[in-house]
Scaffold this motif. Structure first.
Motif, PDB file in Angstrom:
ATOM      1  N   ARG A  95       0.873  -1.195   0.030  1.00 53.66           N
ATOM      2  CA  ARG A  95       0.053   0.056   0.018  1.00 53.66           C
ATOM      3  C   ARG A  95       0.707   1.395   0.048  1.00 53.66           C
ATOM      4  NH1 ARG A  95       0.584  -1.817   4.995  1.00 53.66           N
ATOM      5  NH2 ARG A  95       0.494  -0.390   6.678  1.00 53.66           N
ATOM      6  N   GLU A  96       1.944   1.302   0.796  1.00 59.55           N
ATOM      7  CA  GLU A  96       2.772   2.342   0.995  1.00 59.55           C
ATOM      8  C   GLU A  96       3.351   2.858  -0.440  1.00 59.55           C
ATOM      9  OE1 GLU A  96       2.707   4.640   3.399  1.00 59.55           O
ATOM     10  OE2 GLU A  96       1.353   3.416   4.605  1.00 59.55           O
ATOM     11  N   THR A  97       3.798   2.005  -0.808  1.00 57.86           N
ATOM     12  CA  THR A  97       4.574   1.811  -2.372  1.00 57.86           C
ATOM     13  C   THR A  97       3.528   2.437  -3.459  1.00 57.86           C
ATOM     14  OG1 THR A  97       6.373   0.157  -1.808  1.00 57.86           O
ATOM     15  CG2 THR A  97       6.047   0.707  -3.980  1.00 57.86           C
ATOM     16  N   HIS A  98       2.411   1.858  -3.506  1.00 52.78           N
ATOM     17  CA  HIS A  98       1.616   2.196  -4.462  1.00 52.78           C
ATOM     18  C   HIS A  98       0.779   3.612  -4.354  1.00 52.78           C
ATOM     19  CE1 HIS A  98       0.489  -2.319  -5.075  1.00 52.78           C
ATOM     20  NE2 HIS A  98       1.565  -1.917  -5.848  1.00 52.78           N
ATOM     21  N   PHE A  99       0.737   3.931  -2.856  1.00 49.00           N
ATOM     22  CA  PHE A  99       0.173   5.332  -2.847  1.00 49.00           C
ATOM     23  C   PHE A  99       1.108   6.362  -2.791  1.00 49.00           C
ATOM     24  CE2 PHE A  99      -3.564   3.203  -0.708  1.00 49.00           C
ATOM     25  CZ  PHE A  99      -4.610   3.924  -1.559  1.00 49.00           C
ATOM     26  N   GLU A 100       2.457   6.180  -2.708  1.00 45.64           N
ATOM     27  CA  GLU A 100       3.421   7.016  -3.148  1.00 45.64           C
ATOM     28  C   GLU A 100       3.528   7.193  -4.584  1.00 45.64           C
ATOM     29  OE1 GLU A 100       7.120   5.755  -1.312  1.00 45.64           O
ATOM     30  OE2 GLU A 100       6.526   5.700   0.630  1.00 45.64           O
ATOM     31  N   ALA A 101       3.246   6.212  -5.407  1.00 43.33           N
ATOM     32  CA  ALA A 101       3.628   6.560  -6.760  1.00 43.33           C
ATOM     33  C   ALA A 101       2.163   7.426  -7.171  1.00 43.33           C
ATOM     34  CB  ALA A 101       3.579   5.065  -7.554  1.00 43.33           C
ATOM     35  N   LEU A 102       1.113   6.872  -6.527  1.00 48.61           N
ATOM     36  CA  LEU A 102      -0.081   7.766  -7.015  1.00 48.61           C
ATOM     37  C   LEU A 102       0.026   9.091  -6.583  1.00 48.61           C
ATOM     38  CD1 LEU A 102      -2.694   4.953  -6.377  1.00 48.61           C
ATOM     39  CD2 LEU A 102      -1.937   5.634  -8.471  1.00 48.61           C
ATOM     40  N   ILE A 103       0.450   9.513  -5.360  1.00 48.60           N
ATOM     41  CA  ILE A 103       0.668  10.776  -4.920  1.00 48.60           C
ATOM     42  C   ILE A 103       1.223  11.456  -5.860  1.00 48.60           C
ATOM     43  CG2 ILE A 103       1.542  12.234  -3.007  1.00 48.60           C
ATOM     44  CD1 ILE A 103       0.370  10.005  -1.035  1.00 48.60           C
ATOM     45  N   LYS A 104       2.652  10.863  -6.144  1.00 53.19           N
ATOM     46  CA  LYS A 104       3.627  11.580  -7.053  1.00 53.19           C
ATOM     47  C   LYS A 104       2.876  12.004  -8.334  1.00 53.19           C
ATOM     48  CE  LYS A 104       8.029  10.370  -6.973  1.00 53.19           C
ATOM     49  NZ  LYS A 104       9.277   9.918  -7.096  1.00 53.19           N
ATOM     50  N   ALA A 105       1.998  11.158  -9.114  1.00 57.16           N
ATOM     51  CA  ALA A 105       1.290  11.379 -10.193  1.00 57.16           C
ATOM     52  C   ALA A 105       0.316  12.260 -10.187  1.00 57.16           C
ATOM     53  CB  ALA A 105       1.105   9.939 -10.922  1.00 57.16           C
TER      54      ALA A 105
END
Length: 133
Positions: A95-105
């Motif tokens: 979850r953390e990795t996925h949300f970090e990528a989505l936040i960046k995008a």
């Protein structure tokens, strides 16, 4: 005989891991609105939290989400209940990795009246993970 016992033990471990990996897990947050900033809080959750979950759902990172609103009381001193459900342990662990990528995008936080989250909301209680039965 030793080999048979080891094989049975290994199979048992792999089946246990498989069962745990298919258990839905949720993250639940109870959020209070500070200083009558309801509009800012709702805007923040609809344009950041909810938008990220919609993207996560589309990408297969989560199973579902809910943004719930209640009238706060003495017994329930919060206004929003945020629930993110993961289909399995792997989604939850990533979850953390996925949300970090989505936040960046996403291009960054969207705020109403330039107020920062600490000024308009407080997580009263968070529960993570919650097993779904």
């Amino acid at each position: 005989m030793k080999h048979l016992i080891l094989i049975c033990f290994a199979l048992g471990l792999s089946m246990t891991g498989f069962a745990q990996n298919n258990t839905k897990l949720s993250s639940v947050d109870f959020v209070a609105v500070l200083n009558n900033n309801h509009a800012e809080t709702l805007y923040y959750y609809e344009n950041n939290w909810k938008a990220l979950r919609e993207a996560a759902l589309k990408n297969g990172y989560i199973a579902s989400y809910q943004l719930l609103e209640i009238e706060p009381s003495e017994a329930t001193p919060y206004t929003f209940i945020l629930i993110t459900t993961y289909a399995n342990g792997m989604q939850y662990e990533n979850r953390e990795t996925h949300f970090e990528a989505l936040i960046k995008a996403s291009g960054g936080l969207k705020l109403l009246n330039a107020k920062q989250p600490k000024d308009f909301r407080q997580v009263v209680h968070g529960q993570d993970p919650v097993k779904n039965h």
